[in-house]
Design a protein around this motif. Structure first.
Motif, mmCIF file in Angstrom:
data_model
loop_
_atom_site.group_PDB
_atom_site.id
_atom_site.type_symbol
_atom_site.label_atom_id
_atom_site.label_comp_id
_atom_site.label_asym_id
_atom_site.label_seq_id
_atom_site.Cartn_x
_atom_site.Cartn_y
_atom_site.Cartn_z
ATOM 1 N N PHE A 169 46.276 61.826 28.552
ATOM 2 C CA PHE A 169 46.738 60.525 28.828
ATOM 3 C C PHE A 169 48.049 60.503 29.516
ATOM 4 N N ARG B 133 44.258 54.028 33.015
ATOM 5 C CA ARG B 133 42.815 54.488 32.298
ATOM 6 C C ARG B 133 42.623 55.216 32.408
ATOM 7 N N GLY B 134 41.664 55.823 31.492
ATOM 8 C CA GLY B 134 40.815 56.954 31.152
ATOM 9 C C GLY B 134 41.671 57.925 31.632
ATOM 10 N N GLY B 135 42.768 58.069 31.483
ATOM 11 C CA GLY B 135 43.414 59.533 32.037
ATOM 12 C C GLY B 135 43.112 61.045 31.219
ATOM 13 N N SER B 136 42.775 60.387 29.558
ATOM 14 C CA SER B 136 42.888 61.517 29.117
ATOM 15 C C SER B 136 41.507 62.886 29.782
ATOM 16 N N ASP B 137 40.374 62.433 29.991
ATOM 17 C CA ASP B 137 39.438 63.369 31.173
ATOM 18 C C ASP B 137 40.663 64.367 32.355
ATOM 19 N N GLU C 289 47.659 57.839 21.281
ATOM 20 C CA GLU C 289 46.857 59.179 21.566
ATOM 21 C C GLU C 289 47.634 60.307 20.577
ATOM 22 N N SER D 136 41.990 61.383 22.744
ATOM 23 C CA SER D 136 42.132 59.814 23.451
ATOM 24 C C SER D 136 42.408 58.941 22.112
ATOM 25 N N ALA D 137 43.258 58.158 22.785
ATOM 26 C CA ALA D 137 43.461 56.548 21.958
ATOM 27 C C ALA D 137 42.262 56.259 20.424
ATOM 28 N N THR E 167 43.681 51.503 23.182
ATOM 29 C CA THR E 167 44.955 51.204 23.906
ATOM 30 C C THR E 167 44.578 49.766 24.306
HETATM 31 N N1 ASP Z 1 43.573 55.760 26.297
HETATM 32 C C1 ASP Z 1 43.613 56.255 27.180
HETATM 33 C C2 ASP Z 1 42.277 54.098 27.924
HETATM 34 O O1 ASP Z 1 41.963 53.855 27.073
HETATM 35 C C3 ASP Z 1 43.050 56.868 28.271
HETATM 36 C C4 ASP Z 1 41.830 57.847 28.096
HETATM 37 O O2 ASP Z 1 41.286 57.127 27.409
HETATM 38 O O3 ASP Z 1 40.978 58.376 28.433
HETATM 39 O O4 ASP Z 1 42.733 54.481 28.531
#
Ligand code: ASP
Ligand code: MG
Length: 413
Positions: free
Chosen positions: A136, A150-154, A74, A41-42, A47
């Motif tokens: 992401f 948001r949170g999409g790297s998972d 990212e 992720s970033a 982000t």
């Molecule tokens: N960098 C993105 C975010 O902050 C994706 C992630 O962290 O999963 O939402």
């Protein structure tokens, strides 16, 4: 050969030292004989910072441009990670979403993954590289950059693990795993060793923010074991898999409390075919996401209907209801925004009785009044007064002994 996918979240790669630590973790697994794909992720709060930069120039930025901007976070991490591995004497190569043909639909800011070209990655793995992929992000049919929310790297990581038929997808984060409840609200909460996809999906939808819900859905659909663990220690975290028989012996695996909720009730609606459809079609048209719905017949002609929504949707929901009550005839409408929802989740309740009464008794002893109750096969939720939220959670956690490891709890009746 075994394949391990390792995902490192923003806090785990916040500075050079932390990137180095993640890089050596990947190399360690490689040396033990697995091929390794890293998804990153970033860094840190980047982000959020990029979003703030955008807002300064345009409070309503074009979504395509927003994705162009956010995907750069990212891209920085993965190139830095490859450089760190190179400095450690290891072959590594980074890729953006577009370079591995991570194809998504065109819904900028909340795109869904459609396909991934695993061949590009396999070729590099087969020549001894650690492959590092930007999480992401993807591209749509027009080759425009998209992001997954948001949170999409998972989700990127689990989807990649599925496409590569990896043995495990490790999600590295700043907590030790999934806890029986939020340790900030119940400090004696314990880390779960093992949890099923279904339980994790319920917990994620109840706002237990550890993992992106879509990532768990991917894991379930493609049978990818997900290991959520800390990037700071070697200690095992929580393994998310399909249900295994020993999980049935655990009555309740976790509890949550959700605030930021509101409830809207329609009293004495004309009870005739099509009215519920009209109400909820109108809410859907207003883009309101409705959570739990309760309808009860109060006479042969009238019914009460109530539902909960997230606080952020309350204004839109209220407006939609004001418009529709003119068509469905109802006596009164009430709105409550001073509520919270306490829930327990566990696959064990499929096969054991006495879970509901234990929960209600705990709330009664704590003198918490229950406004309404909803259930699924593996969840029981009670709406309570917002002022009682903390007390309700603690009472429920104590009743189900969520401060003890699962195998030390009193066995279910
Ligand atoms: N960098 C993105 C975010 O902050 C994706 C992630 O962290 O999963 O939402
Ligand atoms: Mg994250």
């Amino acid at each position: 050969m075994a394949i391990t996918v390792q995902k490192f979240g923003g806090t785990s790669v916040a500075d050079a030292e932390k990137i180095r630590r993640c890089a050596s973790r990947a190399i360690e697994v490689f040396k033990k004989g697995s091929q390794v794909v890293v998804v990153a992720s970033a860094r840190g709060k980047q982000t959020d910072e990029l979003i703030a930069d955008a807002m300064e120039l345009n409070p309503d930025p074009p979504k395509r441009e927003m994705d162009m901007l956010l995907s750069t976070g990212e891209q920085q991490t993965v190139s830095l990670m490859a450089m760190a591995m190179d400095a450690m004497g290891h072959k590594a190569i980074s890729f953006t979403g577009s370079q591995i043909r991570m194809i998504t639909d065109g819904a900028h800011g909340r795109a869904r993954i459609q396909s991934i070209d695993a061949d590009v990655i396999h070729r590099k793995l087969d020549t001894g590289h650690i492959v590092i992929v930007a999480g992401f992000q993807g591209i749509d049919a027009e080759e425009d950059i998209t992001t997954l929310g948001r949170g999409g790297s998972d989700t990127s990581a689990v989807a990649l693990a599925a496409a590569l038929k990896a043995d495990v997808c490790e999600i590295y984060t700043d907590v030790a795993g999934i806890y029986t409840t939020d340790p900030r609200k119940f400090p004696s909460a314990v880390k779960m060793g093992h949890i099923s996809y279904d339980e994790m999906l319920e917990l994620a939808s109840l706002g237990a923010g550890v993992m992106h819900g879509r990532a768990v859905e991917f894991g379930k659909k493609y049978d990818v074991p997900i290991h959520v663990r800390s990037s700071m220690t070697d200690e095992a975290g929580t393994l998310i898999t399909h249900e295994v028989s020993q999980m049935e012996g655990i009555l309740v695996s976790g509890a949550t409390i959700q605030k930021n909720l509101a409830k809207i009730g329609l009293i004495a609606v004309d009870n005739k075919p099509g009215n519920a459809a009209k109400i909820f079609a109108h809410l859907a048209g207003a883009q309101v996401i409705v959570n739990d719905i309760i309808q009860t017949e109060i006479s042969s002609e009238k019914a009460n209907i109530s539902f909960t929504v997230g606080s952020a949707d309350l204004a839109d929901a209220k407006k939609a209801i004001e418009e529709i009550v003119r068509q469905v005839q109802c006596q009164d409408v009430f709105v409550r925004d001073d509520i919270a929802e306490v829930s327990v989740v566990g696959v064990g309740m499929r096969s054991h009785c006495g879970v509901a009464d234990r929960m209600f008794k705990a709330l009664a002893v704590a003198e918490v009044n229950i406004d309404s109750i909803t259930t699924s096969e593996i969840r029981i939720s009670c709406i309570v007064d917002l002022d009682d939220a903390e007390k309700a959670l603690v009472a429920v956690c104590e009743a189900f002994e969520l401060d003890k490891p699962a195998d030390e709890r009193t066995s279910p009746g």
